[in-house]
Scaffold this motif. Sequence first.
Motif, mmCIF file in Angstrom:
data_model
loop_
_atom_site.group_PDB
_atom_site.id
_atom_site.type_symbol
_atom_site.label_atom_id
_atom_site.label_comp_id
_atom_site.label_asym_id
_atom_site.label_seq_id
_atom_site.Cartn_x
_atom_site.Cartn_y
_atom_site.Cartn_z
ATOM 1 N N UNK A 109 42.958 69.133 42.725
ATOM 2 C CA UNK A 109 42.390 68.012 41.976
ATOM 3 C C UNK A 109 42.136 68.451 40.550
ATOM 4 N N UNK A 110 42.868 67.875 39.631
ATOM 5 C CA UNK A 110 42.766 68.185 38.203
ATOM 6 C C UNK A 110 43.573 67.123 37.481
ATOM 7 N N UNK A 111 43.878 67.337 36.225
ATOM 8 C CA UNK A 111 44.724 66.406 35.482
ATOM 9 C C UNK A 111 46.023 66.179 36.282
ATOM 10 N N UNK A 112 46.262 64.952 36.767
ATOM 11 C CA UNK A 112 47.385 64.736 37.703
ATOM 12 C C UNK A 112 48.712 64.427 36.996
ATOM 13 N N UNK A 113 49.246 65.422 36.307
ATOM 14 C CA UNK A 113 50.509 65.205 35.592
ATOM 15 C C UNK A 113 51.668 65.003 36.548
ATOM 16 N N UNK A 114 52.572 64.090 36.190
ATOM 17 C CA UNK A 114 53.867 64.023 36.863
ATOM 18 C C UNK A 114 54.788 64.982 36.098
ATOM 19 N N UNK A 115 55.593 64.496 35.124
ATOM 20 C CA UNK A 115 56.430 65.450 34.361
ATOM 21 C C UNK A 115 56.361 65.212 32.854
ATOM 22 N N UNK A 116 55.365 64.424 32.409
ATOM 23 C CA UNK A 116 55.399 63.940 31.026
ATOM 24 C C UNK A 116 54.511 64.724 30.067
ATOM 25 N N UNK A 117 53.987 65.887 30.499
ATOM 26 C CA UNK A 117 53.052 66.638 29.643
ATOM 27 C C UNK A 117 53.800 67.578 28.706
ATOM 28 N N UNK A 118 54.531 66.995 27.767
ATOM 29 C CA UNK A 118 55.344 67.788 26.846
ATOM 30 C C UNK A 118 55.512 67.022 25.544
ATOM 31 N N UNK A 119 55.830 67.736 24.498
ATOM 32 C CA UNK A 119 56.139 67.116 23.211
ATOM 33 C C UNK A 119 56.641 68.200 22.268
ATOM 34 N N UNK A 120 57.295 67.770 21.189
ATOM 35 C CA UNK A 120 57.729 68.727 20.172
ATOM 36 C C UNK A 120 57.153 68.298 18.834
ATOM 37 N N UNK A 121 56.362 69.176 18.244
ATOM 38 C CA UNK A 121 55.742 68.888 16.957
ATOM 39 C C UNK A 121 56.325 69.780 15.884
ATOM 40 N N UNK A 122 56.264 69.287 14.653
ATOM 41 C CA UNK A 122 56.634 70.124 13.533
ATOM 42 C C UNK A 122 55.321 70.638 12.951
ATOM 43 N N UNK A 123 54.989 71.867 13.310
ATOM 44 C CA UNK A 123 53.684 72.435 12.962
ATOM 45 C C UNK A 123 53.795 73.199 11.648
ATOM 46 N N UNK A 124 52.831 72.987 10.757
ATOM 47 C CA UNK A 124 52.792 73.726 9.497
ATOM 48 C C UNK A 124 51.515 74.552 9.448
#
Length: 372
Positions: A109-124
Amino acid sequence: MEIAGSAPASGLVDTAAITPEELGLAARNHGMPLEALRYPITPVGLHYLLIHYDIPAMDPASFRLEVGGRVERPLRLSLDDLRARPQVTLPVTMECAGNGRARFSPRWISQPWLTEAVGTGEWTGTPLAPLLREAGMLDGAADVVFTGADRGVEGGVTQDYQRALTPAEAMGDDVLLAHALNGAPLPPQHGFPLRLVVPGWYGMTNVKWLARIDVVDEPFAGFQHTSGYRRFAADGTPGEPVTRMDPRSLMVPPGIPDFMTRERFVGPGPCRLEGRAWSGWAPVVRVEVSVDGGHAWAEAELDPPIGPRAWRGWSFLWEPSATGRHELCSRATDAAGNVQPVTADWNLKGYANTSVERIAVSVGDGPAPAHP
Ligand SMILES: Nc1nc2c(c(=O)[nH]1)N[C@H]1C(S)=C(S)[C@@H](COP(=O)(O)O)O[C@H]1N2
Ligand SMILES: [Mo]
């Protein structure tokens, strides 16, 4: 999924129903809608979000980053000081270590992610290594501890959010102290005014609202290293720490969705499938697609890389052999030879479930209209 009324607030559950506490977490911490895999750089509001406690109140004018502990010269840096240093901008794919958790059975029992916990950022931001060299780590440095300004209670332990790296990991030449995302100051939810970015590592390493960096002479044994982010066995024995992102590929869901089930509908005829794949261990060198639920696999075409630390786009021309229901999958292989498993190994707290994604697609003219 339904909402369970009487499930325990922590521990394992063997049900598809989510608890009210999980619903609360899921509403605070949203995923990236998978159609946003279309964008090479994720628009800021579509990047996934994971915040253990609350977003802390931060005052940029009085903000100072403290660098201390076992160093020759402790530093105290304002945002202007940090912005006056050399700057680097890097596209980085970030994924929560709990991505896929809700697909394990039983699940923690925790944050119930399916497969969408991702992203790409342009970090400066400014590279960390020169700053640590200026501070001068003393002999015997065992770990570098990064402390966020957020505080909460987790597993009964009151704590600041903290993660550590070894001195060698912290000196990695692409580790950044980032103050901007996609060309604008960090938004509050992504760590304003300053966060650590450690390309290739699972999300928890990238400490937001970064307030302190301390060099310590004992291996760091904080909560997020001992009670979280390890591959615990069913009996609670701590296993190996979770560190870098294992290879994973995801597909832009083709066609149109059913509102509730998210099952897809595509018309007859050829259909170009596309997606993105990443690994924190080495660049992705291969993506394969299966249109029969993971039995037969065929090569996808890879797009040119957008950066050494970002996901790689791919595409595949699917020519459905028949109308009716199909199950689409994709899987990634990296240059170190790591292959995404069809079914990943279970672990108690639900980390790194990189089991291949299965997308149900009906080919044809769609279901009969409910109100002709
Ligand atoms: N200070 C702090 N840093 C943090 C967290 C947090 O709760 N507090 N969450 C971590 C986790 S678990 C993840 S997955 C990433 C999420 O980053 P994002 O919300 O910018 O996508 O931030 C990490 N850094
Ligand atoms: Mo996470």
